[in-house]
Design a protein around this motif. Structure first.
Motif, mmCIF file in Angstrom:
data_model
loop_
_atom_site.group_PDB
_atom_site.id
_atom_site.type_symbol
_atom_site.label_atom_id
_atom_site.label_comp_id
_atom_site.label_asym_id
_atom_site.label_seq_id
_atom_site.Cartn_x
_atom_site.Cartn_y
_atom_site.Cartn_z
ATOM 1 N N LEU A 132 0.821 -1.217 0.000
ATOM 2 C CA LEU A 132 0.000 0.000 0.000
ATOM 3 C C LEU A 132 0.846 1.255 0.000
ATOM 4 O O LEU A 132 0.471 2.270 -0.597
ATOM 5 C CB LEU A 132 -0.927 0.008 1.212
ATOM 6 N N ALA A 133 1.972 1.215 0.665
ATOM 7 C CA ALA A 133 2.820 2.404 0.697
ATOM 8 C C ALA A 133 3.300 2.746 -0.703
ATOM 9 O O ALA A 133 3.286 3.903 -1.133
ATOM 10 C CB ALA A 133 3.998 2.177 1.630
ATOM 11 N N LYS A 138 0.363 4.043 -2.722
ATOM 12 C CA LYS A 138 0.093 5.420 -2.326
ATOM 13 C C LYS A 138 1.059 6.362 -3.022
ATOM 14 O O LYS A 138 0.673 7.398 -3.580
ATOM 15 C CB LYS A 138 0.232 5.539 -0.812
ATOM 16 N N TRP A 182 -6.885 -4.294 3.564
ATOM 17 C CA TRP A 182 -6.428 -3.176 2.766
ATOM 18 C C TRP A 182 -7.541 -2.486 2.007
ATOM 19 O O TRP A 182 -7.414 -1.310 1.655
ATOM 20 C CB TRP A 182 -5.386 -3.658 1.751
ATOM 21 N N LEU A 191 -8.265 6.072 1.179
ATOM 22 C CA LEU A 191 -7.138 6.908 0.782
ATOM 23 C C LEU A 191 -7.204 7.286 -0.681
ATOM 24 O O LEU A 191 -6.313 7.973 -1.188
ATOM 25 C CB LEU A 191 -5.821 6.167 1.065
ATOM 26 N N ASN A 221 -0.760 -14.282 16.811
ATOM 27 C CA ASN A 221 -0.386 -13.200 17.735
ATOM 28 C C ASN A 221 -0.848 -11.839 17.227
ATOM 29 O O ASN A 221 -0.236 -10.819 17.521
ATOM 30 C CB ASN A 221 1.136 -13.198 17.986
ATOM 31 N N ARG A 222 -1.921 -11.822 16.467
ATOM 32 C CA ARG A 222 -2.491 -10.550 16.036
ATOM 33 C C ARG A 222 -3.954 -10.539 16.451
ATOM 34 O O ARG A 222 -4.544 -11.588 16.699
ATOM 35 C CB ARG A 222 -2.361 -10.390 14.532
ATOM 36 N N GLN A 252 4.156 -16.595 12.488
ATOM 37 C CA GLN A 252 4.087 -16.786 11.042
ATOM 38 C C GLN A 252 3.233 -17.997 10.691
ATOM 39 O O GLN A 252 3.254 -19.016 11.364
ATOM 40 C CB GLN A 252 5.494 -16.964 10.465
ATOM 41 N N ILE A 274 -8.475 -0.968 14.081
ATOM 42 C CA ILE A 274 -7.398 -1.959 14.196
ATOM 43 C C ILE A 274 -6.246 -1.491 15.074
ATOM 44 O O ILE A 274 -5.703 -2.259 15.884
ATOM 45 C CB ILE A 274 -6.878 -2.390 12.800
ATOM 46 N N GLU A 275 -5.914 -0.201 14.960
ATOM 47 C CA GLU A 275 -4.764 0.275 15.721
ATOM 48 C C GLU A 275 -5.003 0.164 17.215
ATOM 49 O O GLU A 275 -4.198 -0.391 17.958
ATOM 50 C CB GLU A 275 -4.522 1.732 15.343
ATOM 51 N N ASN A 332 -5.325 -3.494 18.358
ATOM 52 C CA ASN A 332 -4.071 -4.229 18.349
ATOM 53 C C ASN A 332 -3.197 -3.828 19.535
ATOM 54 O O ASN A 332 -2.571 -4.684 20.168
ATOM 55 C CB ASN A 332 -3.302 -3.969 17.050
ATOM 56 N N THR A 333 -3.179 -2.533 19.816
ATOM 57 C CA THR A 333 -2.404 -2.070 20.970
ATOM 58 C C THR A 333 -2.905 -2.765 22.228
ATOM 59 O O THR A 333 -2.127 -3.290 23.025
ATOM 60 C CB THR A 333 -2.542 -0.550 21.120
ATOM 61 N N LYS A 370 -1.887 -6.492 22.176
ATOM 62 C CA LYS A 370 -0.474 -6.745 22.474
ATOM 63 C C LYS A 370 -0.187 -6.487 23.947
ATOM 64 O O LYS A 370 0.617 -7.186 24.563
ATOM 65 C CB LYS A 370 0.423 -5.863 21.593
#
Lengths: 366, 284, 349
Positions: free
Chosen positions: C74-75, C78, C97, C104, C171-172, C216, C336-337, C340-341, C344
């Motif tokens: 995506l970066a 963009k 995405w 965006l 782990n997500r 993974q 999500i941010e 996720n914080t 974790k």
């Protein structure tokens, strides 16, 4: 320590010592006896075996055969750190991360000497080598000569029976070298420790040693006092290696006292033979430059040998001068004498006579 | 020392220009770009430090930062303990043997992290070779993976070569006579090592430690594969913010902080080394 | 066994002509000769499958050459879109995405006049992307230990007493939150919007039994194989591949999490029409069936399932099953941010 005969006992006794690396012989069978307190120099060109011998005595290499006895103790199988020796290296081997005092104290710490005693002995030995104020400096802050003196100090501080020196002055310039030679000699006289010194510099050996062990091709060529080696070399190698020399082809023409040597078709001379060489023995006549005289005005002393030639060149080096002469038979020789301004400077090409007394020449068989 | 003329200085600068430009373009410019990115607002707009503010006020980041430091320091020490004997052994080899062994030392570079994790499972896992051997002696299985120990094993596997080379160079630069002299003076092998060899090898150890520590700071894949849930590394957050949350200012801020940590470590270590220059250049 | 005919030019032209009648006149097959589009995908086995089932047939049918690039990012997208220098025409996208890319402004709106996807499942339709494949994830378990007793549903997974064994979750936070709710008894239709507190409580309950929070995907089955853990959350394809080499591992198709393999066109692409026609091509039922046969993912037409090879079909999820849960990327997009914080942090305690 003396034996029953009253003579000084040997510090080092080596018998049948030999070192092979595979099929290569690094040192042929060697015998050596060094009395306590002697300053013995192992002298020889590179590859002569002197460093091998030193390493064997130090314990850094093991002999293939033979025995090494130090101070009455058989150390042949003993590892280096247990032989109680001292060693000085050409590159000083001072620990760069320790101060001078710490360097000197190191062997005492190993021997678990109490700290106050260590401090005292370190100060004492720094005085002995005349560097009393450098204790807190690091080795790299000292000059080469100073570092070498500290290296020596580090050896003597723990009073080993024997100190080995492996070309210790090789890294120093000429003037410093001469100073250090005197310094080492002085320390040796003061402490009376047996010293084994390795060098390839024959002048150094002559200056410093009680005895010299001349080595060549990995075996002993000759052992003797400096005088013996200089004035009475037994082989041509010894004659050539030590001091300046002229070697002329010679054949024994007559034996007797003195004997007659034929030098060429027309020339001969008298010499005292030191061996029972029969007539016809081929060899060389050794002549030291300072024993020869350039005869002027035909004034040859009676009984002296005379050779004829012409002057090639004269080098005047301040107090002494050297004349280079080509003899009629083609050989060249050098004559050294004290400079006399009125008589020394001569014309090249001048016809000259060279004379010397029969006692100063020496015949060496091939 | 000769007196340099101005011309000489200019000429020297000119020689250094290509390398300096290269460094500027490929290193400084992207770094600046990341820094710039970290100061952006999340939805576009002007400069702000909200990303950094978020980081310093969120407990997660502080905990993970602490873990990262802990893991990096441990990994450095762990790698040192393994790398030093290797370097010591290599220093004593003949040049030809040394070259051969060097290839073995470099083998870890040819394996990917995922492959490493599988191989370590075979070796250190619950049913791995070691635990099977222990089982044969009636010993219960030992947990050597998916915990901090697993992280240490995995990281040092990668980091050891970086440590071996500077230590080896340091050891090989020591004059042989030093050990000989110490031996003749009566020092046994252990004492020679502790009083001579080891202190003189410290410059190499320091150089290696700095390199390994900085590398460790940026690790996250190996700890994720071989560690437990408590072994979360700072760089993991860069990954999350870049690929999952798509929050590039945050990702950049985390990255900038990592670089700052590495730079700080480098500065601190250079102070330590500068203070005690150990081996002298002279030695006649 | 259904007979799969290779696409003939005639049938494609026929189909496209039919479309052309209903669309602007300038879209004709011959017009596209000599053109090319760049598609970026993740490579690997799926990339190969797509080349065989989509790209080559598309080129054959339209003459438009397809060049592939690797590594959707995506970066990078963009950057290209902002610079108005779009190098990639088409890109693969994952669930997370799509809403972000749309937000965006990185994607072209799907031209419904060119792309016909009327019959596809609703979850595969987005204004700015098309969903061409469905993949599934669920519980994997070993068959050679624990007496064959393994959880097959999420409530069973959450029952550590009834189904003893070590668990492995990712782990997500994505997927994990949904699984936790289902494990707590929430039916698939009520998972979204997620009751976050309930989910975290459920996670807290199962935490002691979780031996691995897996980083993974490859590890999700390797850990079972190596007896490091017993029940994990993994993808059908992973288990299928291992079973193919006789590894004693199996999979439950109950309560699967379904994800869509999306494709979109980059905003400002110079080959918009060719790109749209490619997207239309991916929504062709027969093309999807062939891709399914090659890749092991399901098509996005419920009635296309029957046409897939039986051997492959065994490993396809039932996309019409109401117990299966389609990931709701839109719900995640804004959360999500923060989640996720929180996740974790929770992992660290």
């Amino acid at each position: 320590m003396t034996d029953s005969s009253g003579a000084k006992a040997a510090m080092i006794e080596i018998s049948g010592l030999r070192k092979d690396y595979g099929s290569v012989v690094a040192l042929h069978d060697t015998e050596l006896s060094v009395p306590t307190g002697e300053f013995l120099t192992l002298l020889g060109p590179s590859g002569s075996g002197k460093t091998t011998l030193l390493n064997l005595i130090a314990g850094m290499a093991s002999p293939t055969r033979g025995r090494i006895v130090i101070n009455g103790r058989d150390v042949t199988e003993v590892p280096a750190e247990k032989r109680g020796l001292g060693m000085v290296f050409q590159n000083y081997a001072l620990m760069p991360h320790m101060t001078v005092s710490e360097n000197i104290a190191f062997p005492l710490e190993i021997r678990k000497v109490p700290r106050a005693e260590i401090r005292r002995r370190v100060a004492e030995v720094l005085d002995l080598v005349r560097l009393p104020h450098v204790g807190d400096r690091k080795p790299k802050e000292l000059s080469g000569g100073q570092q070498q003196r500290i290296s020596i100090a580090r050896c003597i501080v723990y009073k080993p029976d024997l100190i080995l020196m492996d070309e210790p002055l090789g890294a120093l310039d000429k003037k410093l070298r001469e100073q250090m030679q005197l310094e080492i000699r002085r320390i040796h006289k003061e402490l009376g420790i047996t010293m084994l010194y390795v060098t390839h510099d024959q002048e150094e050996a002559l200056n410093m040693s009680d005895r010299i062990m001349l080595m060549n091709a990995r075996r002993v060529e000759q052992i003797g006092t400096p005088d013996q080696l200089y004035f009475a070399p037994r082989t041509q190698f010894a004659a050539d290696f030590i001091g300046a020399s002229t070697l002329l082809d010679a054949t024994v023409a007559e034996t007797g006292e003195p004997a007659l040597l034929r030098l060429s078709a027309s020339e001969s001379c008298r010499v005292r033979l030191h061996s029972a060489a029969p007539v016809g023995t081929v060899g060389k006549l050794l002549l030291r430059p300072e024993a020869l005289r350039l005869v002027q005005n035909g004034q040859v002393t009676a009984g002296h040998n005379v050779l004829h030639g012409h002057l090639d060149n004269t080098l005047v080096t301040g107090a002494t001068s050297k004349h280079f002469v080509t003899l009629d038979n083609g050989a060249t020789l050098a004559i050294q004498e004290l400079t006399d301004p009125s008589t020394t400077r001569l014309e090249p090409g001048l016809r000259v006579q060279v004379s010397w007394p029969p006692e100063t020449g020496r015949f060496l068989e091939n | 020392m000769q007196i340099r003329t101005t011309n000489a200085h200019v000429r020297d600068a000119a020689y250094a220009m290509p390398a300096a430009l290269f460094m500027a373009l490929l290193f400084a410019l992207p770094l600046f770009s990341v820094l710039h990115q970290s100061l952006q607002q999340e939805n576009g707009g002007g400069l702000t430090i909200q990303a950094y503010a978020k980081i310093f006020t969120t407990p997660l980041f502080l905990r993970v930062a602490y873990t990262t430091l802990e893991v990096s320091i441990s990994a450095t020490v762990f790698s040192l303990l393994l790398a030093y004997p290797i370097a010591y052994f290599l220093a004593k080899q003949s040049p030809r043997r040394r070259a051969l062994y060097m290839i073995l030392v470099l083998v870890p570079f040819w394996t990917s992290s995922l492959v490493k994790s599988f191989s370590f499972m075979v070796l250190l896992g619950q049913s791995g070779i070691i635990n099977q051997m222990l089982g044969a002696f009636g010993i219960a299985p030992v947990k050597m993976l998916f915990n901090r120990f697993g992280v240490m094993v995995g990281m040092s596997h990668f980091l050891i070569p970086f440590f071996v080379f500077p230590i080896l160079t340091s050891l090989r630069s020591q004059p042989l006579e030093l050990a000989k002299a110490a031996a003749i003076m009566g020092a046994g092998k252990l004492r020679i090592f502790l009083r001579v060899t080891l202190p003189l090898s410290l410059p190499g150890v320091m150089a290696g430690a700095l390199l390994v520590f900085i590398l460790s700071l940026g690790f996250y894949i190996i700890p994720a594969l071989l560690g437990g849930r408590q072994d979360m590394m700072f760089a993991n957050l860069v990954d999350f913010y870049t690929r999952e949350a798509l929050n590039w200012p945050m990702a950049s801020a985390v990255a900038v902080l990592l670089v700052a940590a590495a730079a700080l470590a480098a500065m601190l270590l250079s102070k330590v080394r500068g203070g005690s220059s150990i081996l002298s250049e002279e030695g006649h | 066994m259904p007979d799969l005919q290779p696409l003939s030019r005639r049938s494609v032209i026929g189909g496209l002509t039919a479309t052309a009648i209903a669309s602007p006149a300038y879209i004709r097959p011959g017009w596209a000769q000599g053109k090319r589009i760049v598609i970026v995908n993740s490579g690997g086995a799926m990339g190969d499958a797509k080349r065989k089932a989509l790209y080559d047939p598309f080129t054959k049918a339209t003459g438009i050459e397809i060049v592939t690039a690797s590594g959707p990012d995506l970066a990078k997208i963009k950057a290209q879109v902002e610079r108005k220098d779009v190098e990639w025409d088409i890109t693969d996208l994952n669930d997370a995405w799509v809403p972000a890319a749309a937000r965006l402004g990185l994607l072209e709106k799907i031209d419904e006049s060119i792309v016909n996807r009327a019959d596809a499942i609703p979850q595969s339709k987005h204004d700015y992307a098309v969903g061409g494949t469905v993949y599934a994830a669920g519980i994997a378990f070993p068959t050679n230990r624990l007496g064959g007793k393994a959880p097959k549903t999420w409530p069973e997974f959450w029952d550590a007493k009834g189904f003893p064994g070590r668990r492995g979750l990712r782990n997500r936070v994505t997927d994990t939150l949904e699984i936790a709710l289902m494990g707590d008894g929430v039916p698939a239709s009520q998972v979204y919007p997620c009751d976050v507190e309930r989910a975290f409580k459920a996670l807290e309950r199962i935490k002691p039994a979780v031996s691995h929070w897996i980083a993974q995907t490859a590890q999700t089955v390797a850990l079972i194989q190596g007896n490091e853990t017993d029940f994990t959350y993994t993808y059908t394809t992973r288990v299928k591949d291992l079973q193919a080499v006789n590894v004693p591992i199996d999979y439950s198709f109950k309560q699967n999490i379904l994800g869509i393999g999306w494709i979109g066109a980059l905003k400002g692409t110079r080959n918009r029409d060719a790109a749209m026609r490619f997207l239309a091509f991916t929504m062709d039922k027969d093309r999807q069936v062939e891709l399914s046969n090659l890749s092991g993912d399901a098509p996005t037409y419920a009635d296309a399932l029957a046409k897939v090879d039986p051997a492959t079909r065994k490993w396809l999820p039932n996309i019409a099953d109401p117990d299966n849960l389609f990931v709701n990327a839109a719900w995640w997009d804004s959360r999500i941010e923060e989640l996720n914080t929180r996740f974790k942090e929770w992992l660290l305690t």
